[in-house]
Design an enzyme around this catalytic site. Structure first.
Site, short mmCIF file in Angstrom:
data_model
loop_
_atom_site.label_atom_id
_atom_site.label_comp_id
_atom_site.label_asym_id
_atom_site.label_seq_id
_atom_site.Cartn_x
_atom_site.Cartn_y
_atom_site.Cartn_z
N ASP A 163 -0.22 -14.80 3.05
CA ASP A 163 0.97 -13.96 2.89
C ASP A 163 2.08 -14.43 3.82
OD1 ASP A 163 0.63 -12.02 0.94
OD2 ASP A 163 -0.12 -10.49 2.33
N GLU A 200 6.42 -11.15 -1.53
CA GLU A 200 6.60 -9.88 -2.23
C GLU A 200 7.95 -9.79 -2.93
OE1 GLU A 200 5.88 -6.52 0.38
OE2 GLU A 200 3.91 -7.29 0.99
N LYS A 204 1.78 -16.35 -0.63
CA LYS A 204 2.15 -15.18 -1.42
C LYS A 204 3.37 -14.54 -0.81
CE LYS A 204 -0.50 -11.25 -1.69
NZ LYS A 204 0.43 -10.23 -1.14
N ASP A 252 -1.11 -10.06 4.92
CA ASP A 252 -0.41 -9.50 6.08
C ASP A 252 -0.93 -8.09 6.37
OD1 ASP A 252 0.76 -8.33 3.86
OD2 ASP A 252 2.84 -8.58 4.54
N SER A 253 -1.80 -7.56 5.48
CA SER A 253 -2.48 -6.29 5.77
C SER A 253 -3.28 -6.39 7.06
CB SER A 253 -3.42 -5.91 4.62
OG SER A 253 -4.41 -6.90 4.42
N GLU A 280 0.17 -4.10 -7.30
CA GLU A 280 -0.38 -3.11 -6.36
C GLU A 280 0.08 -1.69 -6.66
OE1 GLU A 280 -0.30 -4.12 -2.18
OE2 GLU A 280 -0.82 -2.08 -1.57
N1 LIG Z 1 -6.59 -0.97 5.11
C1 LIG Z 1 -5.65 -1.38 4.27
N2 LIG Z 1 -4.43 -1.71 4.71
C2 LIG Z 1 -3.48 -2.15 3.86
C3 LIG Z 1 -3.75 -2.25 2.48
C4 LIG Z 1 -5.05 -1.93 2.03
O1 LIG Z 1 -5.40 -2.04 0.83
N3 LIG Z 1 -5.97 -1.49 2.95
N4 LIG Z 1 -2.76 -2.65 1.60
C5 LIG Z 1 -1.37 -2.62 2.06
C6 LIG Z 1 -0.83 -1.21 2.03
N5 LIG Z 1 -1.02 -0.57 0.76
C7 LIG Z 1 -1.33 0.76 0.65
C8 LIG Z 1 -1.40 1.33 -0.61
C9 LIG Z 1 -1.66 2.69 -0.75
C10 LIG Z 1 -1.87 3.47 0.39
C11 LIG Z 1 -2.12 4.94 0.29
O2 LIG Z 1 -2.90 5.48 1.07
N6 LIG Z 1 -1.47 5.67 -0.61
C12 LIG Z 1 -1.66 7.09 -0.72
C13 LIG Z 1 -0.69 7.86 0.15
C14 LIG Z 1 0.75 7.54 -0.19
C15 LIG Z 1 1.76 8.27 0.70
O3 LIG Z 1 1.86 7.97 1.92
O4 LIG Z 1 2.47 9.12 0.17
C16 LIG Z 1 -1.52 7.50 -2.16
O5 LIG Z 1 -2.12 8.52 -2.53
O6 LIG Z 1 -0.84 6.86 -2.93
C17 LIG Z 1 -1.82 2.89 1.64
C18 LIG Z 1 -1.55 1.55 1.78
C19 LIG Z 1 -1.31 -3.15 3.48
N7 LIG Z 1 -2.27 -2.51 4.34
C1 LIG Z 2 -4.42 -7.35 -0.79
C2 LIG Z 2 -2.95 -6.98 -0.70
C3 LIG Z 2 -2.30 -7.16 -2.05
C4 LIG Z 2 -2.84 -5.51 -0.31
O1 LIG Z 2 -1.53 -5.15 -0.03
C5 LIG Z 2 -2.20 -7.82 0.32
O2 LIG Z 2 -1.14 -8.32 0.09
C6 LIG Z 2 -2.69 -7.88 1.71
O3 LIG Z 2 -3.88 -7.66 1.98
O4 LIG Z 2 -1.85 -8.19 2.59
MG LIG Z 3 0.11 -8.48 1.82
#
Ligand SMILES: Nc1nc2c(c(=O)[nH]1)N[C@@H](CNc1ccc(C(=O)N[C@@H](CCC(=O)O)C(=O)O)cc1)CN2
Ligand SMILES: CC(C)(CO)C(=O)C(=O)O
Ligand SMILES: [Mg+2]
Length: 256
Positions: A83, A115, A113, A44-45, A183
């Site tokens: 997802d 959550e 999948k 779902d990303s 994650e």
């Molecule tokens: N394209 C992209 N999009 C995504 C994901 C990805 O894998 N890549 N995965 C999911 C989102 N997951 C994250 C995980 C970490 C961060 C991140 O950037 N974290 C910073 C900032 C956290 C905050 O906002 O405080 C940190 O340092 O922890 C952003 C999306 C869904 N969307």
């Molecule tokens: C790969 C992962 C775990 C990142 O959040 C996912 O669930 C997604 O891409 O939607």
């Molecule tokens: Mg996902």
């Protein structure tokens, strides 16, 4: 050589790491499949780098099904997982069953999948796995809860939180999940969960001690406009794509 849930489970026992990547259409699916990825996740990303939403929360079931059908047509070897979007499965185990069944029937995916690993979600996973739907779990930073977390923050930083995530992972294994995504949690927490579980863990931002790794493919390709700090691009397709368009524009505008 079609990949199955039992193959994925055997890889953990053999210590053969599992490579998973996301795909969102026919083209991206063909490319990750041709390169030999084990699991193709229609994550779902796709809501974020592909559709331009700020979180995964707004993505609808119809939207992900539309993408998943295209991904199905692009895969020949990888095990496919889709997802379930926010609020398409959390209302009740019955809602989850109807949604997962619709996704399986309409997209041809081999698994889904969802959550969370709190007791209600473990009960939902048990319901799905009892009727024969392969379920991948997802704990730690569960992006559909971003507004509760107050951002995409690392989870499991306190001993209490880490213990809760371990409990959730164990509950999902007991419920019949065939694998679990971990994650954005500390690597020692991911390591402990990986050693405790009999089913494979697939990490993202969870350190090297998981049974497999997953990344969002547009991040791997350097194609996303933005990516999480744990995602290391291995190509720079964004600048190459922009460059090709600039060259095209220049060619077109050259007066003959
Ligand atoms: N394209 C992209 N999009 C995504 C994901 C990805 O894998 N890549 N995965 C999911 C989102 N997951 C994250 C995980 C970490 C961060 C991140 O950037 N974290 C910073 C900032 C956290 C905050 O906002 O405080 C940190 O340092 O922890 C952003 C999306 C869904 N969307
Ligand atoms: C790969 C992962 C775990 C990142 O959040 C996912 O669930 C997604 O891409 O939607
Ligand atoms: Mg996902």
């Amino acid at each position: 050589m079609t990949i199955t849930v039992s193959q994925i489970n055997r890889w953990k026992q053999e210590g053969r790491a599992i490579a998973a990547l996301t795909a969102w259409d026919y083209l991206s699916a063909q490319l990750v499949d041709a390169a030999g990825v084990d699991i193709a996740l229609v994550g779902d990303s796709l809501a974020m780098p592909v559709l331009g939403y700020e979180t995964t929360v707004p993505l609808t079931l119809d939207e992900i099904i539309h993408h998943a059908k295209a991904v199905r047509r692009g895969l020949s070897n990888a095990f496919m997982v889709v997802d379930l979007p926010f609020l398409s499965y959390q209302v009740s185990p019955e809602q989850a069953l109807v949604t997962a069944g619709k996704v399986m029937k309409e997209t041809g995916t081999q698994g889904v999948k969802l959550e969370g690993g709190h007791p209600a979600m473990a009960a939902t996973v048990a319901r799905l796995t009892q009727i024969g739907i392969p379920v991948m779990g997802h704990v730690g930073l569960t992006p559909q809860s971003v507004h509760q977390f107050g951002g995409f923050r690392k989870q499991g930083k306190t001993a209490k939180e880490a213990e809760r995530i371990l409990q959730e992972a164990q509950a999902l294994e007991r419920a019949g999940a065939f694998a679990i995504v971990l994650e954005h949690i500390p690597q020692d927490v991911a390591k402990a969960i990986t050693q405790t579980l009999g089913i494979p863990t697939i990490g993202i931002g969870a350190g090297p001690h998981c049974d497999g790794q997953v990344l969002v493919t547009s991040d791997l390709w350097g194609l996303s406009e933005w990516q999480p700090p744990f995602a290391q691009p291995l190509a720079d397709l964004r600048s190459q794509a922009i460059n090709a368009v600039q060259q095209f524009c220049n060619q077109v505008r050259q007066t003959p």
